[in-house]
Write a protein that holds these residues in place. Sequence first.
Motif, PDB file in Angstrom:
ATOM      1  N   ASN A 137       0.846  -1.200   0.000  1.00 41.82           N
ATOM      2  CA  ASN A 137       0.000   0.000   0.000  1.00 41.82           C
ATOM      3  C   ASN A 137       0.876   1.242   0.000  1.00 41.82           C
ATOM      4  O   ASN A 137       2.095   1.149  -0.137  1.00 41.82           O
ATOM      5  N   ASN A 153      -8.645  -0.837   2.490  1.00 41.30           N
ATOM      6  CA  ASN A 153      -9.405  -1.133   1.267  1.00 41.30           C
ATOM      7  C   ASN A 153      -8.478  -1.345   0.071  1.00 41.30           C
ATOM      8  O   ASN A 153      -8.722  -2.195  -0.776  1.00 41.30           O
ATOM      9  N   ASP A 154      -7.418  -0.541  -0.001  1.00 42.80           N
ATOM     10  CA  ASP A 154      -6.456  -0.596  -1.116  1.00 42.80           C
ATOM     11  C   ASP A 154      -5.119  -1.116  -0.620  1.00 42.80           C
ATOM     12  O   ASP A 154      -4.288  -0.337  -0.177  1.00 42.80           O
ATOM     13  N   ASP A 155      -4.816  -2.381  -0.687  1.00 43.50           N
ATOM     14  CA  ASP A 155      -5.739  -3.352  -1.207  1.00 43.50           C
ATOM     15  C   ASP A 155      -5.896  -4.481  -0.186  1.00 43.50           C
ATOM     16  O   ASP A 155      -5.780  -5.646  -0.540  1.00 43.50           O
ATOM     17  N   GLU A 187       1.811  -0.549  -6.046  1.00 38.57           N
ATOM     18  CA  GLU A 187       1.870   0.927  -6.009  1.00 38.57           C
ATOM     19  C   GLU A 187       3.199   1.448  -6.559  1.00 38.57           C
ATOM     20  O   GLU A 187       3.306   2.595  -6.972  1.00 38.57           O
ATOM     21  N   ILE A 215      -9.364  -2.681  -4.512  1.00 40.16           N
ATOM     22  CA  ILE A 215     -10.301  -1.672  -3.985  1.00 40.16           C
ATOM     23  C   ILE A 215     -11.732  -2.156  -4.216  1.00 40.16           C
ATOM     24  O   ILE A 215     -12.395  -1.781  -5.173  1.00 40.16           O
ATOM     25  N   GLU A 315     -15.612   4.963  -5.871  1.00 39.26           N
ATOM     26  CA  GLU A 315     -14.383   5.107  -5.097  1.00 39.26           C
ATOM     27  C   GLU A 315     -14.461   6.360  -4.228  1.00 39.26           C
ATOM     28  O   GLU A 315     -15.067   7.358  -4.613  1.00 39.26           O
ATOM     29  N   TYR A 317     -11.999   8.985  -2.704  1.00 38.18           N
ATOM     30  CA  TYR A 317     -10.595   9.415  -2.793  1.00 38.18           C
ATOM     31  C   TYR A 317     -10.076  10.044  -1.500  1.00 38.18           C
ATOM     32  O   TYR A 317      -8.888  10.267  -1.370  1.00 38.18           O
ATOM     33  N   HIS A 319     -10.071   8.387   1.041  1.00 39.73           N
ATOM     34  CA  HIS A 319      -9.531   7.231   1.757  1.00 39.73           C
ATOM     35  C   HIS A 319      -8.490   6.463   0.943  1.00 39.73           C
ATOM     36  O   HIS A 319      -8.083   5.387   1.328  1.00 39.73           O
ATOM     37  N   GLN A 320      -8.105   7.007  -0.183  1.00 35.45           N
ATOM     38  CA  GLN A 320      -7.194   6.295  -1.080  1.00 35.45           C
ATOM     39  C   GLN A 320      -5.882   7.063  -1.197  1.00 35.45           C
ATOM     40  O   GLN A 320      -5.902   8.259  -1.528  1.00 35.45           O
ATOM     41  N   HIS A 321      -4.747   6.376  -0.945  1.00 37.54           N
ATOM     42  CA  HIS A 321      -3.424   7.000  -1.104  1.00 37.54           C
ATOM     43  C   HIS A 321      -3.339   8.314  -0.309  1.00 37.54           C
ATOM     44  O   HIS A 321      -2.819   9.305  -0.801  1.00 37.54           O
ATOM     45  N   ASP A 334      -7.003   5.421   4.573  1.00 36.96           N
ATOM     46  CA  ASP A 334      -7.642   4.159   4.175  1.00 36.96           C
ATOM     47  C   ASP A 334      -7.871   3.297   5.413  1.00 36.96           C
ATOM     48  O   ASP A 334      -7.167   2.322   5.648  1.00 36.96           O
TER      49      ASP A 334
END
Length: 449
Positions: A137, A153-155, A187, A215, A315, A317, A319-321, A334
Amino acid sequence: MKKLFVLTTAFFILQQSFSQTIIQRDPEIEQMVKEVSSDSLQSYIKTLVAFGTRNTLSTQGDPKRGIGAARNWVLGKFNQFAKESNGRLTAFIDTITYQPDGKRVDHAINLGNVVATLKGADPNDNRIFVISGHMDNMRTNVMDSVGDAPGANDDGSGSAAVLECARIMSKHSFPATIIFVTVSGEEQGLLGATFMANKAKKENWNIEAVLNNDIMGSNNSNETNIIDNTKVRVFSEAFSVQDTGRKALMIRQLGLENDGKARQLARYVKEIGERYVDNLQVVMVYRNDRFLRGGDHTPYVENGFAAVRITEMNENYYHQHQNVRKENNIQYGDLQEFMDFEYLRKNTALNLCNLANLAKSPSMPPDVKIEVKKLTNNSIFSWAKSANGKIKGYYILIRETTSPVWQKKIFTTDTNITLPYSKDNYFFAVQSVSETGNESLPVVPGIGR
Ligand SMILES: [Zn+2]
């Protein structure tokens, strides 16, 4: 015994005037689907998050923190499942030394994929079906290998789905082989998946399908406040890298742009998923991945394998990256608290029923041909008997040229059939079906003169 009947996908989605084939669920698959547990998925993700960071560049020497500890734990889970598999499941960490690449890897690393193989029971059947998720991640800065990155979540979602499928499926025996893999380096540039896909190509593995899960466990978007855990997306590309030269000409001439191997797989995933998983609609998206973004199925696609991406409908965003922080009253990061484990359960079941149906199916019928010796409004098909499996018969699949899904399935025990549907107006394919109703991937007929 209570008998459950479900209609094919087309009924729910298109409600076309075509009559519908009634297909019975395979009780073994139905039972496995029931065993998919949101509690067990949640427990895997809790453990994965507890490794602090799983950045591919993070420590491999710490027993509690970093990608090294995470992959050892995944290997331990696979080995635990292997004990109940009668020796069919074996697992190891497949590693290479990856040198700094001037991009997202700044020092030499030991790159490792955790691979568990559930060997097929039929020694003559060399087909392989793959389910993949990525363990690694990232924080906001992909080069930050030290700070906390939960990656629930990712991933975590895709990795948990891989583990849960392995837990349940390794107690069963399938004619074909299933590989459960959690890769690292996604990633950092799809490094783990590229390593495995290149190896598969070089060693001539007969991979017929790759389900990449990335995801897939959160049900809402950031901007629109859409909350919906009844839809999931499957991305597929139209053409394969092998579709060049004469093959490409034929695709254009016959209008077969939506009948490439990844798209056929996506269509299959939708049909089988909606057969076995209640309250889940599989939404096909006709592109390889999300707009200008990528994922671990792509290295397989580029090596000529059928591979699709399974990912949540909306999605988020925030919570992503993202580094975990609060800004303007918005919680970024995340975190597990943003996941919907019932949704993840359904998306995991979607993978399981597809892997099981594929691995239980007879091999695809060879030499499928549509005869064009003379002009006729009928369509005349022939094929050879499938090489492996307990074959009940074959389905001829039919759809209108504008339909995304197969609308009719016509069953025969023969290896040829004449149908009163003009090849000018419909697309066709042939799939073999086992005694327990498991269909192979469909084969688009070649030209028979
Ligand atoms: Zn991802």
